[in-house]
Write a protein that holds these residues in place. Structure first.
Motif, PDB file in Angstrom:
ATOM      1  N   SER A  98     -50.643  35.730 -22.301  1.00 30.47           N
ATOM      2  CA  SER A  98     -51.011  36.878 -21.476  1.00 30.47           C
ATOM      3  C   SER A  98     -51.310  38.115 -22.309  1.00 30.47           C
ATOM      4  O   SER A  98     -50.457  38.586 -23.060  1.00 30.47           O
ATOM      5  CB  SER A  98     -49.865  37.174 -20.497  1.00 30.47           C
ATOM      6  OG  SER A  98     -49.986  38.478 -19.989  1.00 30.47           O
ATOM      7  N   SER A  99     -52.521  38.623 -22.170  1.00 26.34           N
ATOM      8  CA  SER A  99     -52.861  39.867 -22.878  1.00 26.34           C
ATOM      9  C   SER A  99     -52.117  41.050 -22.255  1.00 26.34           C
ATOM     10  O   SER A  99     -51.819  42.029 -22.928  1.00 26.34           O
ATOM     11  CB  SER A  99     -54.364  40.102 -22.857  1.00 26.34           C
ATOM     12  OG  SER A  99     -54.824  40.262 -21.543  1.00 26.34           O
ATOM     13  N   LEU A 100     -51.833  40.945 -20.964  1.00 31.09           N
ATOM     14  CA  LEU A 100     -51.091  42.033 -20.320  1.00 31.09           C
ATOM     15  C   LEU A 100     -49.715  42.175 -20.967  1.00 31.09           C
ATOM     16  O   LEU A 100     -49.233  43.287 -21.217  1.00 31.09           O
ATOM     17  CB  LEU A 100     -50.952  41.742 -18.819  1.00 31.09           C
ATOM     18  CG  LEU A 100     -50.328  42.859 -18.009  1.00 31.09           C
ATOM     19  CD1 LEU A 100     -51.265  44.058 -17.912  1.00 31.09           C
ATOM     20  CD2 LEU A 100     -49.961  42.394 -16.617  1.00 31.09           C
ATOM     21  N   MET A 103     -50.052  43.958 -24.200  1.00 27.49           N
ATOM     22  CA  MET A 103     -50.227  45.404 -23.991  1.00 27.49           C
ATOM     23  C   MET A 103     -48.885  46.051 -23.665  1.00 27.49           C
ATOM     24  O   MET A 103     -48.548  47.118 -24.182  1.00 27.49           O
ATOM     25  CB  MET A 103     -51.241  45.660 -22.878  1.00 27.49           C
ATOM     26  CG  MET A 103     -52.657  45.293 -23.296  1.00 27.49           C
ATOM     27  SD  MET A 103     -53.895  45.648 -22.038  1.00 27.49           S
ATOM     28  CE  MET A 103     -54.110  44.063 -21.268  1.00 27.49           C
ATOM     29  N   TYR A 142     -57.476  49.679 -13.754  1.00 29.86           N
ATOM     30  CA  TYR A 142     -56.739  48.426 -13.504  1.00 29.86           C
ATOM     31  C   TYR A 142     -55.295  48.748 -13.114  1.00 29.86           C
ATOM     32  O   TYR A 142     -54.566  49.376 -13.871  1.00 29.86           O
ATOM     33  CB  TYR A 142     -56.807  47.584 -14.778  1.00 29.86           C
ATOM     34  CG  TYR A 142     -56.071  46.268 -14.754  1.00 29.86           C
ATOM     35  CD1 TYR A 142     -56.000  45.464 -13.612  1.00 29.86           C
ATOM     36  CD2 TYR A 142     -55.460  45.793 -15.906  1.00 29.86           C
ATOM     37  CE1 TYR A 142     -55.343  44.248 -13.620  1.00 29.86           C
ATOM     38  CE2 TYR A 142     -54.794  44.569 -15.930  1.00 29.86           C
ATOM     39  CZ  TYR A 142     -54.741  43.807 -14.781  1.00 29.86           C
ATOM     40  OH  TYR A 142     -54.087  42.602 -14.802  1.00 29.86           O
ATOM     41  N   HIS A 145     -52.375  48.162 -15.624  1.00 32.01           N
ATOM     42  CA  HIS A 145     -52.225  49.135 -16.712  1.00 32.01           C
ATOM     43  C   HIS A 145     -51.373  50.305 -16.225  1.00 32.01           C
ATOM     44  O   HIS A 145     -50.452  50.766 -16.908  1.00 32.01           O
ATOM     45  CB  HIS A 145     -53.590  49.702 -17.121  1.00 32.01           C
ATOM     46  CG  HIS A 145     -54.458  48.756 -17.902  1.00 32.01           C
ATOM     47  ND1 HIS A 145     -55.815  48.938 -17.996  1.00 32.01           N
ATOM     48  CD2 HIS A 145     -54.170  47.644 -18.624  1.00 32.01           C
ATOM     49  CE1 HIS A 145     -56.332  47.963 -18.748  1.00 32.01           C
ATOM     50  NE2 HIS A 145     -55.353  47.170 -19.134  1.00 32.01           N
ATOM     51  N   VAL A 187     -61.086  49.686 -19.992  1.00 35.34           N
ATOM     52  CA  VAL A 187     -61.663  48.344 -19.808  1.00 35.34           C
ATOM     53  C   VAL A 187     -63.162  48.571 -20.019  1.00 35.34           C
ATOM     54  O   VAL A 187     -63.882  48.937 -19.103  1.00 35.34           O
ATOM     55  CB  VAL A 187     -61.373  47.761 -18.404  1.00 35.34           C
ATOM     56  CG1 VAL A 187     -61.917  46.333 -18.305  1.00 35.34           C
ATOM     57  CG2 VAL A 187     -59.884  47.771 -18.112  1.00 35.34           C
ATOM     58  N   ASN A 192     -62.718  46.825 -14.663  1.00 36.17           N
ATOM     59  CA  ASN A 192     -61.948  46.554 -13.452  1.00 36.17           C
ATOM     60  C   ASN A 192     -61.535  47.920 -12.918  1.00 36.17           C
ATOM     61  O   ASN A 192     -60.755  48.607 -13.567  1.00 36.17           O
ATOM     62  CB  ASN A 192     -60.734  45.700 -13.854  1.00 36.17           C
ATOM     63  CG  ASN A 192     -59.785  45.433 -12.711  1.00 36.17           C
ATOM     64  OD1 ASN A 192     -59.933  45.980 -11.631  1.00 36.17           O
ATOM     65  ND2 ASN A 192     -58.791  44.592 -12.961  1.00 36.17           N
ATOM     66  N   ASP A 222     -59.018  47.233 -23.588  1.00 35.68           N
ATOM     67  CA  ASP A 222     -58.763  45.939 -22.950  1.00 35.68           C
ATOM     68  C   ASP A 222     -60.096  45.283 -22.603  1.00 35.68           C
ATOM     69  O   ASP A 222     -60.630  45.468 -21.504  1.00 35.68           O
ATOM     70  CB  ASP A 222     -57.899  46.182 -21.704  1.00 35.68           C
ATOM     71  CG  ASP A 222     -57.547  44.880 -21.003  1.00 35.68           C
ATOM     72  OD1 ASP A 222     -57.953  43.810 -21.484  1.00 35.68           O
ATOM     73  OD2 ASP A 222     -56.867  44.951 -19.957  1.00 35.68           O
ATOM     74  N   ALA A 224     -61.193  42.616 -21.460  1.00 36.07           N
ATOM     75  CA  ALA A 224     -60.850  41.399 -20.714  1.00 36.07           C
ATOM     76  C   ALA A 224     -62.077  40.614 -20.248  1.00 36.07           C
ATOM     77  O   ALA A 224     -61.983  39.425 -19.960  1.00 36.07           O
ATOM     78  CB  ALA A 224     -59.994  41.767 -19.513  1.00 36.07           C
ATOM     79  N   TYR A 225     -63.225  41.296 -20.152  1.00 37.03           N
ATOM     80  CA  TYR A 225     -64.407  40.633 -19.576  1.00 37.03           C
ATOM     81  C   TYR A 225     -65.591  40.598 -20.555  1.00 37.03           C
ATOM     82  O   TYR A 225     -66.749  40.676 -20.132  1.00 37.03           O
ATOM     83  CB  TYR A 225     -64.788  41.329 -18.251  1.00 37.03           C
ATOM     84  CG  TYR A 225     -63.656  41.288 -17.254  1.00 37.03           C
ATOM     85  CD1 TYR A 225     -63.335  40.108 -16.609  1.00 37.03           C
ATOM     86  CD2 TYR A 225     -62.861  42.407 -17.004  1.00 37.03           C
ATOM     87  CE1 TYR A 225     -62.262  40.034 -15.729  1.00 37.03           C
ATOM     88  CE2 TYR A 225     -61.785  42.348 -16.133  1.00 37.03           C
ATOM     89  CZ  TYR A 225     -61.497  41.157 -15.495  1.00 37.03           C
ATOM     90  OH  TYR A 225     -60.435  41.083 -14.634  1.00 37.03           O
ATOM     91  N   SER A 258     -58.294  37.977 -23.913  1.00 38.14           N
ATOM     92  CA  SER A 258     -57.593  36.712 -23.670  1.00 38.14           C
ATOM     93  C   SER A 258     -58.575  35.704 -23.093  1.00 38.14           C
ATOM     94  O   SER A 258     -59.692  36.046 -22.711  1.00 38.14           O
ATOM     95  CB  SER A 258     -56.415  36.898 -22.715  1.00 38.14           C
ATOM     96  OG  SER A 258     -56.856  36.915 -21.374  1.00 38.14           O
ATOM     97  N   SER A 260     -57.807  34.112 -20.386  1.00 32.20           N
ATOM     98  CA  SER A 260     -57.319  33.878 -19.022  1.00 32.20           C
ATOM     99  C   SER A 260     -58.428  33.565 -18.027  1.00 32.20           C
ATOM    100  O   SER A 260     -58.235  32.763 -17.121  1.00 32.20           O
ATOM    101  CB  SER A 260     -56.541  35.094 -18.522  1.00 32.20           C
ATOM    102  OG  SER A 260     -55.206  34.979 -18.910  1.00 32.20           O
ATOM    103  N   LYS A 261     -59.572  34.210 -18.163  1.00 30.89           N
ATOM    104  CA  LYS A 261     -60.682  33.929 -17.237  1.00 30.89           C
ATOM    105  C   LYS A 261     -61.794  33.177 -17.946  1.00 30.89           C
ATOM    106  O   LYS A 261     -62.961  33.271 -17.589  1.00 30.89           O
ATOM    107  CB  LYS A 261     -61.137  35.212 -16.591  1.00 30.89           C
ATOM    108  CG  LYS A 261     -60.060  35.705 -15.656  1.00 30.89           C
ATOM    109  CD  LYS A 261     -60.436  36.926 -14.896  1.00 30.89           C
ATOM    110  CE  LYS A 261     -59.261  37.378 -14.093  1.00 30.89           C
ATOM    111  NZ  LYS A 261     -58.502  38.438 -14.757  1.00 30.89           N
ATOM    112  N   PHE A 358     -65.193  42.065 -10.079  1.00 29.10           N
ATOM    113  CA  PHE A 358     -64.973  42.926  -8.912  1.00 29.10           C
ATOM    114  C   PHE A 358     -66.229  43.651  -8.440  1.00 29.10           C
ATOM    115  O   PHE A 358     -67.121  43.949  -9.222  1.00 29.10           O
ATOM    116  CB  PHE A 358     -63.913  43.983  -9.244  1.00 29.10           C
ATOM    117  CG  PHE A 358     -62.634  43.370  -9.734  1.00 29.10           C
ATOM    118  CD1 PHE A 358     -61.745  42.782  -8.843  1.00 29.10           C
ATOM    119  CD2 PHE A 358     -62.340  43.326 -11.088  1.00 29.10           C
ATOM    120  CE1 PHE A 358     -60.578  42.174  -9.292  1.00 29.10           C
ATOM    121  CE2 PHE A 358     -61.169  42.723 -11.553  1.00 29.10           C
ATOM    122  CZ  PHE A 358     -60.289  42.148 -10.643  1.00 29.10           C
TER     123      PHE A 358
END
Ligand code: PLP
Length: 434
Positions: A98-100, A103, A142, A145, A187, A192, A222, A224-225, A258, A260-261, A358
């Motif tokens: 988990s990147s969260l 963080m 997000y 965060h 982000v 997000n 972050d 993330a995407y 990460s 994760s997605k 999103f």
């Protein structure tokens, strides 16, 4: 609906909408557009991970992935993450699922243990100055965060987002004026929740923040995407690592990502890119909490994802599943609300993201919570109004984050029918003073 309705026309429209609402509510729907989770179909794309090692646990450096150690991550995973985050393996740490969590650990350790030993702890400096540690929070942003800051007692300062990214004039002025601003959440790609991709100029200015901020300031970048596109020619994000390296501010930047997605959500691998000095200091702290990450999962991911071209093919397969869902959601908004006004004002506005997870919808000011309540009562769950802002306080009470990844196409269509109806109903009823 057209503008300048008479009170009688408005009343008639309200009754019509109420009837439709009652009919929809009677269907006892149970739909959910809350969290940006990958769908089962997307998760299936990575099932090859299971068993991929076929008994071969040897890492590139000859070590055994089954055993303890390797706090920085296995070499081949560091190489893959370096290519993903556009840097060199020496600047990468590969972590757990988990990147969260990474963080959270980065923030807690900077807060209480310091980024270079106890003297550099943010909380110590704040106590000496009789002040509070603060973070800048480009908003909407997000929710998780913001939850980290809230939980740790860090004061959050919202900063407006625009189409290019956060308001950099404001950010520069704030960090210059207050050395207790110790961090900022970003982000930078397909943000997000508003889908914004930071412009090159914004990234270049971000890379210089370390020069004007107080001691031990950190940008939580972050990403993330990074590869989660929904279009053929995706926008490029400038490389903050290269820019901050050139500006000699790499210590101020923590790039995070990460899988994760990309593979299995919550069962992937996470990474940080930053200066080697930051990594060494963080590794010392992390070593107290763990003897090393799950290297078997790291190895599995390298065997499966292989390299960036292979990873990008996988992301195209995700896109093939996701894009029709975004299209269904956007087409419901277009059909149901585009061009619709009430007494001269649009019923809402929404984003058309080029990637990410999103769509951000804005009601007329003051109506987001009413719309979320109305949809919930009709069986469609939405992210709580306000959750895209620090302390859940959306000053305009207008943001609603819509997440179409998890439900099926049919469910999205049904949910959006309710949503569109509730937006109009809430707006009309407010106009009528109800
Ligand atoms: C911006 C952002 N960062 C991080 C995460 C969570 O990532 P992970 O699963 O690696 O903890 C999410 C998940 O929704 C996200 O949207």
């Amino acid at each position: 609906m057209n503008h300048l309705l008479t009170p009688q026309q408005l009343q008639a429209r309200q009754q019509e909408l109420r009837q439709q609402y009652e009919a929809v509510s009677a269907r006892k729907l149970n739909l959910d557009l809350t969290r940006g989770k990958p769908s089962t179909e997307q998760l299936n794309l990575s099932d090859e991970l299971d068993g991929i090692l076929a008994g071969n646990y040897k890492c590139a450096d000859g070590s055994d992935a089954r055993n303890y150690g390797g706090i920085m991550g296995i070499p081949e995973a560091r190489k893959l993450a370096a290519d993903y985050l556009q840097t060199i393996p020496a600047r990468i740490m590969v972590g757990g699922n988990s990147s969260l969590q990474l963080m959270y650990q980065l923030v807690t350790s900077a807060l209480s243990q310091g980024v270079r030993g106890g003297e550099s702890a943010w909380s110590k400096e704040a106590a000496a100055a009789n002040g509070k540690v603060k973070f800048l929070c480009p908003s909407p942003g997000y929710d998780r965060h913001f939850a980290i800051c809230e939980f740790l007692g860090i004061e959050m300062i919202p900063v407006a987002m625009n189409a290019q990214g956060p308001d950099m004039d404001k950010i520069e002025a704030l960090v210059k004026a207050d050395p207790l601003i110790k961090g900022i959440w970003c982000v930078p790609k397909y943000a997000n929740p508003d889908g914004v991709v930071y412009s090159h100029a914004v990234v270049a200015r971000m890379a210089l923040l370390g020069k004007i901020a107080g001691a031990n300031f950190r940008i939580f970048w972050d990403n993330a995407y990074a590869e989660h596109h929904l279009v053929d020619n995706p926008p490029e994000l400038a490389n903050i690592i290269a820019l901050s390296e050139a500006a000699d501010t790499l210590d101020n930047v923590l790039v995070i990502g990460s899988t994760s997605k990309i593979t299995h959500a919550g069962a992937g691998i996470s990474f940080i890119a930053t200066s080697e000095a930051n990594l060494a200091a963080f590794a010392d702290q992390l070593n107290i909490a763990t003897i090393g990450p799950d290297k078997i999962n790291q190895l599995r991911h390298v065997h499966f994802l292989k390299d960036m071209p292979t990873l990008r093919v996988l992301m195209q397969r995700h896109r093939a599943i996701l894009q029709p869902k975004f299209e269904a959601l956007l087409s419901a908004l277009d059909k149901g609300l585009s061009g619709k006004t009430l007494n001269g004002k649009a019923l809402g506005s929404w984003t058309r993201p080029q990637g990410g997870y999103f769509v951000l919808f804005d009601t007329q000011p003051g109506l987001a919570d009413t719309v979320v309540k109305l949809t919930a009562a009709a069986g469609v769950k939405l992210t709580p109004a306000g959750s895209t802002w620090p302390l859940r306080k959306d000053p305009a009470n207008s943001n609603i984050r819509l997440a179409p990844s998890f439900p099926s196409l049919k469910e999205i269509e049904a949910a959006m029918e309710v949503f569109v109806l509730c937006v109009e109903l809430a707006t009309v009823e407010r106009e009528l003073g109800q």
